[in-house]
Motif scaffolding. Structure first.
Motif, PDB file in Angstrom:
ATOM      1  N   VAL A  68       0.786  -1.044   0.076  1.00 17.46           N
ATOM      2  CA  VAL A  68       0.073  -0.057  -0.136  1.00 17.46           C
ATOM      3  C   VAL A  68       1.102   1.135   0.045  1.00 17.46           C
ATOM      4  CG1 VAL A  68      -1.793   1.257   1.332  1.00 17.46           C
ATOM      5  CG2 VAL A  68      -1.766  -1.345   1.392  1.00 17.46           C
ATOM      6  N   VAL A  69       0.559   2.318  -0.892  1.00 15.67           N
ATOM      7  CA  VAL A  69       1.341   3.442  -0.971  1.00 15.67           C
ATOM      8  C   VAL A  69       0.835   4.440  -0.152  1.00 15.67           C
ATOM      9  CG1 VAL A  69       2.321   5.061  -2.483  1.00 15.67           C
ATOM     10  CG2 VAL A  69       2.375   2.718  -3.159  1.00 15.67           C
ATOM     11  N   VAL A  70       1.442   5.006   0.727  1.00 11.73           N
ATOM     12  CA  VAL A  70       0.598   6.060   1.635  1.00 11.73           C
ATOM     13  C   VAL A  70       1.761   7.503   1.706  1.00 11.73           C
ATOM     14  CG1 VAL A  70      -0.019   4.076   3.482  1.00 11.73           C
ATOM     15  CG2 VAL A  70       2.221   4.990   3.821  1.00 11.73           C
ATOM     16  N   GLU A  71       0.818   8.495   2.230  1.00 11.15           N
ATOM     17  CA  GLU A  71       1.563   9.759   2.278  1.00 11.15           C
ATOM     18  C   GLU A  71       2.191   9.995   3.641  1.00 11.15           C
ATOM     19  OE1 GLU A  71       1.438  11.870  -0.281  1.00 11.15           O
ATOM     20  OE2 GLU A  71       0.804  10.300  -1.668  1.00 11.15           O
ATOM     21  N   THR A  72       2.065   9.344   4.648  1.00  9.81           N
ATOM     22  CA  THR A  72       2.566   9.539   5.911  1.00  9.81           C
ATOM     23  C   THR A  72       3.311   8.472   6.478  1.00  9.81           C
ATOM     24  OG1 THR A  72       1.637  10.232   7.985  1.00  9.81           O
ATOM     25  CG2 THR A  72       0.355   8.741   7.067  1.00  9.81           C
ATOM     26  N   THR A  73       4.184   8.781   7.382  1.00 15.13           N
ATOM     27  CA  THR A  73       4.931   7.631   8.151  1.00 15.13           C
ATOM     28  C   THR A  73       4.390   6.927   9.249  1.00 15.13           C
ATOM     29  OG1 THR A  73       6.154   9.141   9.207  1.00 15.13           O
ATOM     30  CG2 THR A  73       7.033   8.656   7.191  1.00 15.13           C
ATOM     31  N   HIS A  74       3.120   7.474   9.384  1.00 15.81           N
ATOM     32  CA  HIS A  74       2.386   6.835  10.758  1.00 15.81           C
ATOM     33  C   HIS A  74       1.114   6.135  10.040  1.00 15.81           C
ATOM     34  CE1 HIS A  74       0.975   7.470  15.202  1.00 15.81           C
ATOM     35  NE2 HIS A  74       1.305   6.314  15.010  1.00 15.81           N
ATOM     36  N   ILE A  75       0.975   4.848  10.384  1.00 13.68           N
ATOM     37  CA  ILE A  75      -0.161   4.228   9.561  1.00 13.68           C
ATOM     38  C   ILE A  75      -0.801   3.333  10.553  1.00 13.68           C
ATOM     39  CG2 ILE A  75      -0.692   2.580   7.663  1.00 13.68           C
ATOM     40  CD1 ILE A  75       2.612   4.052   7.604  1.00 13.68           C
ATOM     41  N   ALA A  76      -2.244   3.255  10.394  1.00  9.77           N
ATOM     42  CA  ALA A  76      -2.783   2.367  11.283  1.00  9.77           C
ATOM     43  C   ALA A  76      -3.139   1.096  10.379  1.00  9.77           C
ATOM     44  CB  ALA A  76      -4.229   2.998  11.639  1.00  9.77           C
ATOM     45  N   CYS A  77      -3.046  -0.382  10.797  1.00  3.96           N
ATOM     46  CA  CYS A  77      -3.243  -1.271  10.020  1.00  3.96           C
ATOM     47  C   CYS A  77      -4.371  -1.909  10.908  1.00  3.96           C
ATOM     48  CB  CYS A  77      -2.207  -2.083   9.349  1.00  3.96           C
ATOM     49  SG  CYS A  77      -2.510  -3.554   8.570  1.00  3.96           S
ATOM     50  N   GLY A 120      -5.744  -5.033   9.171  1.00  2.00           N
ATOM     51  CA  GLY A 120      -5.821  -6.103   8.089  1.00  2.00           C
ATOM     52  C   GLY A 120      -6.733  -6.119   7.201  1.00  2.00           C
ATOM     53  N   GLY A 121      -7.881  -5.028   7.206  1.00  2.00           N
ATOM     54  CA  GLY A 121      -8.719  -4.954   6.215  1.00  2.00           C
ATOM     55  C   GLY A 121      -9.769  -5.997   6.333  1.00  2.00           C
ATOM     56  N   ASN A 122     -10.617  -6.379   5.352  1.00  8.68           N
ATOM     57  CA  ASN A 122     -11.757  -7.490   5.445  1.00  8.68           C
ATOM     58  C   ASN A 122     -12.708  -7.252   6.279  1.00  8.68           C
ATOM     59  OD1 ASN A 122     -10.024  -8.946   3.455  1.00  8.68           O
ATOM     60  ND2 ASN A 122      -8.939  -9.929   4.826  1.00  8.68           N
ATOM     61  N   ALA A 123     -13.068  -5.729   6.602  1.00 13.57           N
ATOM     62  CA  ALA A 123     -14.429  -5.488   7.184  1.00 13.57           C
ATOM     63  C   ALA A 123     -14.685  -6.342   8.491  1.00 13.57           C
ATOM     64  CB  ALA A 123     -15.679  -5.728   6.368  1.00 13.57           C
ATOM     65  N   GLY A 124     -13.469  -6.171   9.480  1.00 13.31           N
ATOM     66  CA  GLY A 124     -13.765  -6.855  10.669  1.00 13.31           C
ATOM     67  C   GLY A 124     -13.384  -8.279  10.744  1.00 13.31           C
ATOM     68  N   LEU A 125     -12.733  -8.635   9.565  1.00 15.74           N
ATOM     69  CA  LEU A 125     -12.109 -10.123   9.721  1.00 15.74           C
ATOM     70  C   LEU A 125     -10.663 -10.006   9.539  1.00 15.74           C
ATOM     71  CD1 LEU A 125     -14.648 -11.931   7.292  1.00 15.74           C
ATOM     72  CD2 LEU A 125     -14.729 -11.953   9.830  1.00 15.74           C
ATOM     73  N   GLY A 126     -10.210  -9.041   9.854  1.00 18.56           N
ATOM     74  CA  GLY A 126      -8.813  -8.782   9.838  1.00 18.56           C
ATOM     75  C   GLY A 126      -7.866  -8.904  11.090  1.00 18.56           C
ATOM     76  N   HIS A 127      -7.612  -8.215  11.563  1.00 16.54           N
ATOM     77  CA  HIS A 127      -6.687  -8.166  13.079  1.00 16.54           C
ATOM     78  C   HIS A 127      -7.025  -7.109  13.935  1.00 16.54           C
ATOM     79  CE1 HIS A 127      -3.632  -5.619  11.683  1.00 16.54           C
ATOM     80  NE2 HIS A 127      -3.318  -6.336  10.528  1.00 16.54           N
ATOM     81  N   PRO A 128      -6.538  -7.022  15.177  1.00 12.29           N
ATOM     82  CA  PRO A 128      -6.358  -5.968  15.991  1.00 12.29           C
ATOM     83  C   PRO A 128      -5.628  -4.504  15.246  1.00 12.29           C
ATOM     84  CG  PRO A 128      -6.011  -7.497  17.338  1.00 12.29           C
ATOM     85  CD  PRO A 128      -5.728  -8.231  16.100  1.00 12.29           C
ATOM     86  N   ARG A 129      -6.288  -3.433  15.367  1.00 11.43           N
ATOM     87  CA  ARG A 129      -5.561  -2.477  14.830  1.00 11.43           C
ATOM     88  C   ARG A 129      -4.409  -1.956  15.450  1.00 11.43           C
ATOM     89  NH1 ARG A 129      -9.056   3.080  13.653  1.00 11.43           N
ATOM     90  NH2 ARG A 129      -9.474   1.683  12.094  1.00 11.43           N
ATOM     91  N   VAL A 130      -3.105  -1.952  14.867  1.00 13.32           N
ATOM     92  CA  VAL A 130      -1.857  -1.595  15.346  1.00 13.32           C
ATOM     93  C   VAL A 130      -1.593  -0.199  14.472  1.00 13.32           C
ATOM     94  CG1 VAL A 130      -1.335  -3.812  15.965  1.00 13.32           C
ATOM     95  CG2 VAL A 130      -0.837  -3.033  13.665  1.00 13.32           C
ATOM     96  N   TRP A 131      -0.892   0.398  15.262  1.00 15.12           N
ATOM     97  CA  TRP A 131       0.097   1.710  14.683  1.00 15.12           C
ATOM     98  C   TRP A 131       1.146   1.476  14.350  1.00 15.12           C
ATOM     99  CZ3 TRP A 131      -2.978   5.856  12.966  1.00 15.12           C
ATOM    100  CH2 TRP A 131      -4.387   5.753  13.635  1.00 15.12           C
ATOM    101  N   LEU A 132       1.578   1.771  13.073  1.00 18.65           N
ATOM    102  CA  LEU A 132       2.927   1.466  12.585  1.00 18.65           C
ATOM    103  C   LEU A 132       3.669   2.771  12.334  1.00 18.65           C
ATOM    104  CD1 LEU A 132       1.996  -1.236  10.072  1.00 18.65           C
ATOM    105  CD2 LEU A 132       2.733  -1.653  12.326  1.00 18.65           C
ATOM    106  N   ASN A 133       4.924   2.920  12.570  1.00 17.02           N
ATOM    107  CA  ASN A 133       5.594   4.104  12.336  1.00 17.02           C
ATOM    108  C   ASN A 133       6.932   3.761  11.583  1.00 17.02           C
ATOM    109  OD1 ASN A 133       6.972   6.528  12.342  1.00 17.02           O
ATOM    110  ND2 ASN A 133       6.483   6.804  14.814  1.00 17.02           N
ATOM    111  N   MET A 134       7.079   4.691  10.538  1.00 17.34           N
ATOM    112  CA  MET A 134       8.433   4.197   9.458  1.00 17.34           C
ATOM    113  C   MET A 134       9.306   4.869  10.162  1.00 17.34           C
ATOM    114  SD  MET A 134       6.718   4.775   5.780  1.00 17.34           S
ATOM    115  CE  MET A 134       5.223   3.991   5.199  1.00 17.34           C
ATOM    116  N   GLY A 135       9.363   5.840  10.928  1.00 13.29           N
ATOM    117  CA  GLY A 135      10.435   6.516  11.232  1.00 13.29           C
ATOM    118  C   GLY A 135      11.097   7.316  10.051  1.00 13.29           C
TER     119      GLY A 135
END
Length: 67
Positions: free
Chosen positions: A15-24, A26-41
């Motif tokens: 996924v191409v993003v515009e910011t270095t701080h991303i929430a993931c 897993g997608g799939n409308a609730g069938l993904g995983h717990p939301r985690v915040w990722l930081n590229m630094g």
């Protein structure tokens, strides 16, 4: 078995993003995983530890951009 590993690798989304701080979540409308915040630094990409989705900073966006 290596063909199975190669097939799974091909399924990982980039996924191409515009910011270095991303929430993931897993997608799939609730069938993904717990939301985690990722930081590229100051890197230009980060991989989600749950779903292996790779987030890549868009060309021209500033890595670790300050305020």
């Amino acid at each position: 078995m290596s063909s199975v590993a190669a097939a799974k690798t091909a399924e990982f989304e980039t996924v191409v993003v515009e910011t270095t701080h991303i929430a993931c979540d897993g997608g799939n409308a609730g069938l993904g995983h717990p939301r985690v915040w990722l930081n590229m630094g100051h890197d230009r990409q980060v991989v989600c530890p749950y779903c292996s989705r790779t987030y890549v900073l868009a060309e021209g966006a500033k890595a670790g951009g300050g305020h």
